[in-house]
Scaffold this motif. Sequence first.
Motif, PDB file in Angstrom:
ATOM      1  N   UNK A   1       0.926  -1.205  -0.115  1.00  0.00           N
ATOM      2  CA  UNK A   1       0.016   0.185   0.062  1.00  0.00           C
ATOM      3  C   UNK A   1       1.104   1.103   0.012  1.00  0.00           C
ATOM      4  N   UNK A   2       0.549   2.264  -0.850  1.00  0.00           N
ATOM      5  CA  UNK A   2       1.319   3.541  -1.042  1.00  0.00           C
ATOM      6  C   UNK A   2       0.467   4.647  -1.191  1.00  0.00           C
ATOM      7  N   UNK A   3       0.449   5.352  -0.008  1.00  0.00           N
ATOM      8  CA  UNK A   3      -0.327   6.564   0.185  1.00  0.00           C
ATOM      9  C   UNK A   3      -1.600   6.333   0.560  1.00  0.00           C
ATOM     10  N   UNK A   4      -1.961   5.919   1.531  1.00  0.00           N
ATOM     11  CA  UNK A   4      -3.429   5.607   2.201  1.00  0.00           C
ATOM     12  C   UNK A   4      -3.878   6.698   3.312  1.00  0.00           C
TER      13      UNK A   4
ATOM     14  N   UNK B   1      -1.535  -4.679  -5.132  1.00  0.00           N
ATOM     15  CA  UNK B   1      -0.913  -3.132  -4.793  1.00  0.00           C
ATOM     16  C   UNK B   1      -2.071  -2.414  -4.718  1.00  0.00           C
ATOM     17  N   UNK B   2      -2.013  -1.400  -4.017  1.00  0.00           N
ATOM     18  CA  UNK B   2      -2.986  -0.424  -3.674  1.00  0.00           C
ATOM     19  C   UNK B   2      -2.417   0.853  -3.711  1.00  0.00           C
ATOM     20  N   UNK B   3      -2.496   1.791  -4.447  1.00  0.00           N
ATOM     21  CA  UNK B   3      -1.776   3.241  -4.774  1.00  0.00           C
ATOM     22  C   UNK B   3      -2.946   4.214  -4.522  1.00  0.00           C
ATOM     23  N   UNK B   4      -2.619   5.262  -3.534  1.00  0.00           N
ATOM     24  CA  UNK B   4      -3.727   6.076  -3.556  1.00  0.00           C
ATOM     25  C   UNK B   4      -4.901   5.933  -3.077  1.00  0.00           C
ATOM     26  N   UNK B   5      -5.158   5.175  -1.719  1.00  0.00           N
ATOM     27  CA  UNK B   5      -6.266   4.690  -1.307  1.00  0.00           C
ATOM     28  C   UNK B   5      -7.002   5.368  -0.295  1.00  0.00           C
TER      29      UNK B   5
ATOM     30  N   UNK C   1      -6.188   5.155  -7.426  1.00  0.00           N
ATOM     31  CA  UNK C   1      -6.864   6.241  -7.062  1.00  0.00           C
ATOM     32  C   UNK C   1      -8.288   5.779  -6.746  1.00  0.00           C
ATOM     33  N   UNK C   2      -8.256   5.385  -5.412  1.00  0.00           N
ATOM     34  CA  UNK C   2      -9.639   4.795  -4.665  1.00  0.00           C
ATOM     35  C   UNK C   2     -10.167   5.703  -3.809  1.00  0.00           C
ATOM     36  N   UNK C   3     -11.270   6.015  -3.909  1.00  0.00           N
ATOM     37  CA  UNK C   3     -12.141   7.017  -2.595  1.00  0.00           C
ATOM     38  C   UNK C   3     -13.335   6.112  -2.149  1.00  0.00           C
TER      39      UNK C   3
END
Length: 176
Positions: free
Chosen positions: A65-68, A97-101, A131-133
């Motif tokens: 996870x990068x940037x949560x 891989x989760x980026x910008x969550x 890019x998840x919101x």
Amino acid sequence: ARVSSGIGVSANSARGTLLLSEAGDNSVTATSLEISEADSGANGNRESRLTLGGNTNTLNIDTITVGAKKGRGLLDIVAGGSITINGTAGAPALANLVVGDNNVNTSTQSNGVVDFRGGSVTGNFETISLGIHGQSTNTNGRGVGSLFFDDGTIKANTITLASPSNVGTSAGASNT
């Protein structure tokens, strides 16, 4: 095992930098890797980062996870390095891989960047989410996630881009 950098209650205070060996080979095995995850505060200019070395890098990690939440994270590589990513058990296990969550109720933006330009990547993923919101009733926040590479192969069974998921919506221009 868990590897974390820049994890804290406040994005205004948590910041971490980890530079792996530029001369030797690097191998990390863990269930999770988290780069910048903050529960409160604005992410401002406090970026946490993990820089992979200039030789052979191996990450056997189930979830990266990068940037949560309200965090700002960067995973990058020294020019000329190579990176292979698999799940904890190594190949053929798949990683996530989760980026910008941005998965909290906030008007703050989460920022995650994975930048393998200048290096070579072999990535084997079950899912890639950029890019998840989600889980938010506040419509001003957003998740911004970017993945860059110019040499190698990235395989994924599922790729999710710019998703205002779960109960939330995003009034921002985009989740990228």
